[in-house]
Design a protein around this motif. Structure first.
Motif, PDB file in Angstrom:
ATOM      1  N   SER A   9      13.297 -15.703  -6.609  1.00 45.02           N
ATOM      2  CA  SER A   9      14.395 -16.265  -5.856  1.00 45.02           C
ATOM      3  C   SER A   9      14.428 -17.765  -6.047  1.00 45.02           C
ATOM      4  CB  SER A   9      14.229 -15.934  -4.374  1.00 45.02           C
ATOM      5  OG  SER A   9      13.142 -16.659  -3.833  1.00 45.02           O
ATOM      6  N   ASP A 172       6.302 -14.513   2.936  1.00 43.39           N
ATOM      7  CA  ASP A 172       7.070 -14.472   1.691  1.00 43.39           C
ATOM      8  C   ASP A 172       6.223 -13.938   0.536  1.00 43.39           C
ATOM      9  OD1 ASP A 172       9.313 -15.407   2.938  1.00 43.39           O
ATOM     10  OD2 ASP A 172       9.149 -17.461   2.195  1.00 43.39           O
ATOM     11  N   ALA A 175       6.048 -10.166   0.841  1.00 49.10           N
ATOM     12  CA  ALA A 175       7.294  -9.536   0.412  1.00 49.10           C
ATOM     13  C   ALA A 175       7.433  -9.564  -1.110  1.00 49.10           C
ATOM     14  CB  ALA A 175       8.479 -10.243   1.068  1.00 49.10           C
ATOM     15  N   ALA A 176       7.096 -10.710  -1.708  1.00 51.82           N
ATOM     16  CA  ALA A 176       7.196 -10.831  -3.166  1.00 51.82           C
ATOM     17  C   ALA A 176       6.227  -9.887  -3.862  1.00 51.82           C
ATOM     18  CB  ALA A 176       6.931 -12.274  -3.583  1.00 51.82           C
ATOM     19  N   ARG A 178       4.962  -7.076  -2.593  1.00 57.41           N
ATOM     20  CA  ARG A 178       5.375  -5.692  -2.305  1.00 57.41           C
ATOM     21  C   ARG A 178       6.544  -5.253  -3.183  1.00 57.41           C
ATOM     22  NH1 ARG A 178       6.212  -6.508   2.594  1.00 57.41           N
ATOM     23  NH2 ARG A 178       8.493  -6.746   2.553  1.00 57.41           N
ATOM     24  N   THR A 179       7.436  -6.195  -3.528  1.00 54.78           N
ATOM     25  CA  THR A 179       8.625  -5.848  -4.301  1.00 54.78           C
ATOM     26  C   THR A 179       8.464  -6.086  -5.795  1.00 54.78           C
ATOM     27  OG1 THR A 179       9.546  -8.049  -3.815  1.00 54.78           O
ATOM     28  CG2 THR A 179      10.176  -6.232  -2.354  1.00 54.78           C
ATOM     29  N   GLY A 180       7.237  -6.377  -6.236  1.00 55.34           N
ATOM     30  CA  GLY A 180       6.961  -6.488  -7.665  1.00 55.34           C
ATOM     31  C   GLY A 180       7.349  -7.802  -8.298  1.00 55.34           C
ATOM     32  N   GLN A 181       7.572  -8.854  -7.505  1.00 51.56           N
ATOM     33  CA  GLN A 181       7.943 -10.145  -8.073  1.00 51.56           C
ATOM     34  C   GLN A 181       6.734 -10.994  -8.459  1.00 51.56           C
ATOM     35  OE1 GLN A 181      11.571 -12.116  -6.271  1.00 51.56           O
ATOM     36  NE2 GLN A 181      11.110 -10.689  -4.621  1.00 51.56           N
ATOM     37  N   VAL A 199       0.645  -0.794  -0.139  1.00 45.36           N
ATOM     38  CA  VAL A 199       1.129  -0.622  -1.516  1.00 45.36           C
ATOM     39  C   VAL A 199       0.001  -0.347  -2.502  1.00 45.36           C
ATOM     40  CG1 VAL A 199       3.212  -1.979  -1.147  1.00 45.36           C
ATOM     41  CG2 VAL A 199       1.124  -3.135  -1.903  1.00 45.36           C
TER      42      VAL A 199
END
Length: 326
Positions: A9, A172, A175-176, A178-181, A199
């Protein structure tokens, strides 16, 4: 939200490309604490819960609690006039001291470092720190994660310049990850078992051997000099010493109380408690602890994280020696 190359992001991209020590100027403001009241920072599921579980929350002075995700945020709040007492690793007070923060270190928690880790996704092919070259690695600037990641990379001939370092807050970063970023995440505390249980995160490397295990209580010169707040801090320290002993002797009870508060399975907490690198305890300031933080400053100077040599000794205050020896 707009995204840049690599799937990050805009906020994450800007954090990744910001200067390592590009902290906002630290300015003292805010209102002083009310007479007799101690404003105390804690982490989620922190000291308030522990003191209550140990039957030690009936303090003579009222406590006003504020929750933070990291020590660097506590330091900013204290320097802004909102806190009287907080703790974090050796790193936030060091960076704050360099920027002129209005704080003093007054006590030392000897704590665990096994819960400070570099995590990778469960299906990641990465098996070593050397394989982080060119990868997106999350961390929390001005915390232990910046320090132990610097040391781990240096050990294999790499630096922050060789990875895509992404400075993220704890939420943050979670979240990053967990979402593969992120390809890896340098993180600490109960974020580790949360990532493992939610996860299936895998520990790439633990920070044992890279960190001292010193977590520093810090306050303001005004709170230290004020008789009422000084007495409240001394009482708080005495209670916390007893609470740490209770925690050591009652791990199952403590884990059962803590689990619903932080949303981590009881068994995951027990696993952390059973594998702590040292018994958690609160001790006075001493020359060894000061030297340990000086070593951190010296390494950051060598790595180019800070620009000039720093003598950390003026940051430390021995006003609570009697209370902590008590």
């Amino acid at each position: 939200m707009p995204r840049h190359s690599g799937g990050l992001s805009r906020r994450q991209f800007l954090a990744a490309t910001a200067g390592t020590l590009a902290l906002a100027p630290l300015l003292v403001h805010g209102q002083p604490s009310a007479p007799g009241k101690l404003r105390v920072a804690q982490y989620k599921g922190g000291d308030k819960l522990l003191l209550e579980a140990a039957g030690l929350l009936d303090t003579p002075s009222p406590l006003e609690w504020a929750e933070f995700a990291s020590g660097n945020l506590m330091l900013e709040a204290m320097n802004g006039g909102s806190l009287d007492l907080a703790y974090g690793s050796e790193i936030p007070p060091l960076f704050g001291f360099i920027k002129g923060a209005h704080i003093r270190v007054i006590g030392v928690i000897k704590g665990d470092v096994n819960e400070q880790t570099v995590l990778v996704p469960k299906d990641s092919p990465i098996q070593s720190i050397a394989e982080l070259k060119g990868k997106r690695v999350g961390y929390v600037r001005a915390t232990t994660t910046q320090y132990y990641l610097t040391r781990m990379l240096d050990e294999v001939g790499l630096s922050f310049a060789d990875i895509q370092a992404v400075n993220l807050s704890v939420p943050d970063g979670a979240a990053a990850f967990r979402t593969g970023q992120l390809d890896a995440w340098a993180i600490y505390g109960y974020s580790v078992p949360l990532a493992q249980t939610s996860v299936g995160a895998r520990v790439l490397k633990r920070a044992n051997g890279y960190l001292s295990g010193n977590y520093l209580f810090f306050s303001t010169p005004e709170a230290i000099a004020d008789p009422q707040r000084h007495a409240a801090i001394a009482d708080y320290f005495a209670r916390l010493q007893k609470a740490f002993a209770w925690r050591q002797n009652n791990p199952e009870r403590y884990a059962t109380i803590l689990a619903p508060e932080i949303g981590v399975p009881t068994e995951a907490i027990l696993t952390l408690l059973r594998n702590e690198s040292q018994v958690r305890r609160l001790v006075p300031v001493d020359d060894t602890a000061i030297r340990s933080q000086q070593d951190v400053a010296d390494l950051f100077l060598k790595a180019g994280v800070i620009e000039r040599p720093v003598d950390v000794r003026p940051l430390w205050d021995r006003s609570f020696q009697a209370a902590l020896n008590g």
